[in-house]
Design a protein around this motif. Structure first.
Motif, mmCIF file in Angstrom:
data_model
loop_
_atom_site.group_PDB
_atom_site.id
_atom_site.type_symbol
_atom_site.label_atom_id
_atom_site.label_comp_id
_atom_site.label_asym_id
_atom_site.label_seq_id
_atom_site.Cartn_x
_atom_site.Cartn_y
_atom_site.Cartn_z
ATOM 1 N N LYS A 2 6.961 10.516 5.677
ATOM 2 C CA LYS A 2 5.909 9.513 5.636
ATOM 3 C C LYS A 2 5.371 9.224 7.043
ATOM 4 O O LYS A 2 6.128 9.208 8.011
ATOM 5 N N ARG A 28 -2.816 5.123 -2.055
ATOM 6 C CA ARG A 28 -1.621 5.940 -1.806
ATOM 7 C C ARG A 28 -0.824 5.433 -0.601
ATOM 8 O O ARG A 28 0.356 5.751 -0.462
ATOM 9 N N PHE A 31 2.403 3.652 -1.302
ATOM 10 C CA PHE A 31 3.620 4.386 -1.665
ATOM 11 C C PHE A 31 4.523 4.629 -0.446
ATOM 12 O O PHE A 31 5.599 5.193 -0.572
ATOM 13 N N ASN A 32 4.078 4.217 0.733
ATOM 14 C CA ASN A 32 4.821 4.434 1.978
ATOM 15 C C ASN A 32 5.775 3.254 2.205
ATOM 16 O O ASN A 32 5.352 2.155 2.554
ATOM 17 N N GLU A 33 7.081 3.492 1.986
ATOM 18 C CA GLU A 33 8.039 2.385 2.088
ATOM 19 C C GLU A 33 8.102 1.770 3.489
ATOM 20 O O GLU A 33 8.465 0.602 3.659
ATOM 21 N N ASN A 68 11.627 0.045 -3.667
ATOM 22 C CA ASN A 68 11.515 1.233 -4.527
ATOM 23 C C ASN A 68 10.983 0.870 -5.912
ATOM 24 O O ASN A 68 10.186 1.604 -6.503
ATOM 25 N N ILE A 71 7.223 0.202 -5.565
ATOM 26 C CA ILE A 71 6.458 1.457 -5.419
ATOM 27 C C ILE A 71 6.388 2.205 -6.744
ATOM 28 O O ILE A 71 5.342 2.770 -7.102
ATOM 29 N N LYS A 75 2.950 3.300 -8.695
ATOM 30 C CA LYS A 75 2.613 4.699 -8.981
ATOM 31 C C LYS A 75 2.105 4.883 -10.406
ATOM 32 O O LYS A 75 1.179 5.666 -10.648
#
Length: 604
Positions: A2, A28, A31-33, A68, A71, A75
């Protein structure tokens, strides 16, 4: 792997410089933790996070599993923000203000969205906008007014009816679509707008307005009102007229006389006649200093200036009162037709600039005196009229003192007299707590009004606060003000001695640094508008601790961690090992495994 939050946000900021660029892949980024760790770092220390949201949970227990889970829902687009829990907090006028408390997971996601929106829009905002922006504040708005409003004849004080509750959702979405071509991201914003709130166990829909208590509300408000800022740029181009004011005939006449005398002086050789000419020259210059250079009400010269902080704005008009009425009416129509907002008729005032307009707690007016003044060399020179004055008033001071409960008003010989009074509710506080509260309140008031031209007036506020403090100590120890002053006097200062955690004796003094006017604030009309990305440059200790997979209490490795939070360190007794650990490290958080976290909450 990432991309780091710094690179992601810097890339967005770079693209945002182009007015025609449309952002197509914002969703999108969610989605990057790593973005969530940065967001968590930014908001975890706020005490409000320990207040339960509508899901009954607080920030306590946040960990990788929550991120998590979040996310995962994003998604497949199953994520749905929870309704905020509505609470009421008291206002100064005795009424109560509604406040929304979102679930913490929604706060975390909103902070990520806020960072993305800030990077996307910040560089496109106008310099006239000051609220909720990096490197800007109430002070930058006020100093901008003092710099740009010179010579205005009228003020238009803008007040939008219930702005934050009346933002139209469809208008908001359409504005976002002008720059963002990402349907999933737009749908997520709409979900937050429609999340609603819960009051008395009843769900209420939100058909308009920004999210209740939402972190993204300020940035959405700025995006919405940026339309007004840009309209004012266009309006100014149409309104402004003429390059300069028409020359005052009387001033021009004296200027010609002065030039004639100067010409004669250059050729005159007789000393007596030279002295007469010098005397005449001084008389002409003295008379000229009393006359304005231009005609103040020149119909062929008009200007309009504007500054905004959140939903409050102030407009300055160089023109007639009827011009100001036209400005007010046309802005009213723009807000109604384009943004579906209403101007408050009773609060949107047109004020002669020689009388004070109210803006951000200050009185703002044009200096009245046109008399000449002496410069540093002692010469009598023109006093350029029209300078803006920022003032704090006795009424403002009185209201603040009444809010603090440190003054009572008594009538003596027909006059209202202010009498300091002690705060009975503080009688059980220790000496240092009492002193620090008064110091914090004095500094806070001074810091806000430090740029006022008459900041020395704060001495009146200081006097009441000082004697209220003496009386509070007097209430605590059941003695007189005189005895309190004698007890705590250290030289010429009032001071409290205390012992720190190491057992060392320390001394804390009562504020006594004066109230000199501050001229320098963080303001520059051409300041860098890019988001402050320095905070994203490296992992912080909190992020490292959360991702280390090692319990800070029992030392277990390769385990799922959660953050245990406390509201205030001073509330910890230090009886249990985990409390001693947090006190020793001076941290309100500790990264622990699920087993240790359960034991902490069960007192084991």
């Amino acid at each position: 792997m990432k991309r780091s939050p710094e690179k992601v946000l810097s890339s967005l900021a770079e693209h945002s410089k182009s007015k025609d660029y449309k952002f197509e892949r914002l969703y999108r980024i969610l989605f990057n933790e790593e973005m969530y760790y940065v967001a968590y770092q930014r908001i975890y220390a706020k005490e409000g996070n320990m207040t339960k949201g509508s899901d009954g949970r607080t920030i306590d227990g946040t960990g990788e599993s929550l991120i998590n889970e979040l996310i995962g829902m994003l998604k497949d687009e199953s994520y749905q923000p929870q309704a905020s829990r509505r609470v009421y907090i008291p206002k100064k006028n005795g009424k109560r203000r509604p406040l929304g408390v979102p679930a913490f997971r929604d706060k975390l996601l909103q902070e990520v969205i806020r960072m993305i929106l800030e990077a996307t829009y910040e560089s496109s905002f106008e310099n006239t906008s000051h609220g909720f922006r990096p490197k800007r504040s109430c002070h930058t708005a006020l100093k901008a007014i003092q710099t740009t409003f010179t010579g205005v004849k009228w003020f238009v004080e803008g007040d939008i009816k219930g702005f934050f509750d009346n933002i139209d959702h469809d208008v908001m979405i359409n504005i976002l679509k002008e720059r963002i071509a990402d349907d999933r991201f737009i749908r997520l914003i709409r979900k937050f707008l429609r999340a609603g709130y819960i009051e008395n166990w009843t769900f209420h829909n939100t058909q308009s307005g920004t999210p209740q208590g939402g972190i993204i509300s300020p940035i959405l408000a700025n995006i919405y009102l940026d339309k007004l800022d840009k309209y004012m740029v266009m309006y100014k181009n149409q309104f402004d007229k003429g390059k300069e004011r028409k020359r005052n005939p009387e001033y021009r006449k004296l200027e010609v006389q002065r030039n004639n005398v100067v010409s004669k002086l250059k050729t005159e050789k007789n000393e007596d006649k030279k002295n007469e000419l010098v005397k005449k020259l001084r008389e002409i210059e003295k008379e000229r200093n009393d006359i304005p250079y231009g005609i103040s009400l020149d119909e062929n010269y008009k200007r309009i200036v504007y500054q905004r902080y959140a939903d409050d704005f102030l407009i300055g008009v160089i023109g007639s009162e009827s011009d100001s009425q036209t400005v007010k009416e046309e802005i009213k129509q723009f807000l109604l037709n384009n943004l579906k907002l209403e101007l408050s008729e009773e609060k949107t005032l047109i004020t002669n600039a020689k009388r004070p307009a109210k803006f951000l707690g200050y009185d703002i007016y044009v200096r009245k005196s046109d008399l000449p003044k002496r410069d540093k060399a002692g010469r009598l020179v023109r006093n350029y009229g029209g300078r803006i004055v920022l003032a704090v008033t006795m009424e403002t001071i009185r209201k603040k003192l009444l809010d603090y409960g440190v003054v009572k008003m008594v009538h003596h010989n027909g006059n209202e007299v202010w009498k300091p009074k002690g705060r009975y509710y503080m009688k059980d506080n220790d000496d240092l707590e009492i002193l620090e509260q008064y110091n914090a309140e004095i500094r806070g008031f001074y810091n806000y009004y430090s740029i006022a031209n008459n900041s020395s007036l704060i001495n009146s506020f200081y006097y009441i606060m000082e004697y209220s403090m003496y009386k509070t100590y007097g209430t605590k120890y059941r003695t007189s003000v005189h005895n309190i002053i004698e007890k705590y006097r250290l030289g010429k200062e009032f001071a409290v001695k205390y012992h720190n955690k190491k057992g060392e004796e320390k001394t804390r003094f009562f504020y006594n640094d004066g109230f000199k006017r501050k001229k320098d604030v963080n303001y520059n009309s051409s300041c860098d508008q890019l988001p402050n990305t320095v905070i994203y440059r490296s992992s912080t200790s909190l992020m490292d601790r959360l991702k280390a997979n090692k319990c800070e209490l029992c030392g277990t490795e390769n385990c799922i961690l959660e953050m245990h939070h406390v509201r205030k360190l001073k509330n910890l007794i230090g009886k249990d090992y985990w409390e001693k650990l947090m006190i020793a490290r001076q941290r309100k958080t500790i990264a622990v495994c699920l087993d240790c976290h359960t034991k902490i909450h069960h007192g084991k």
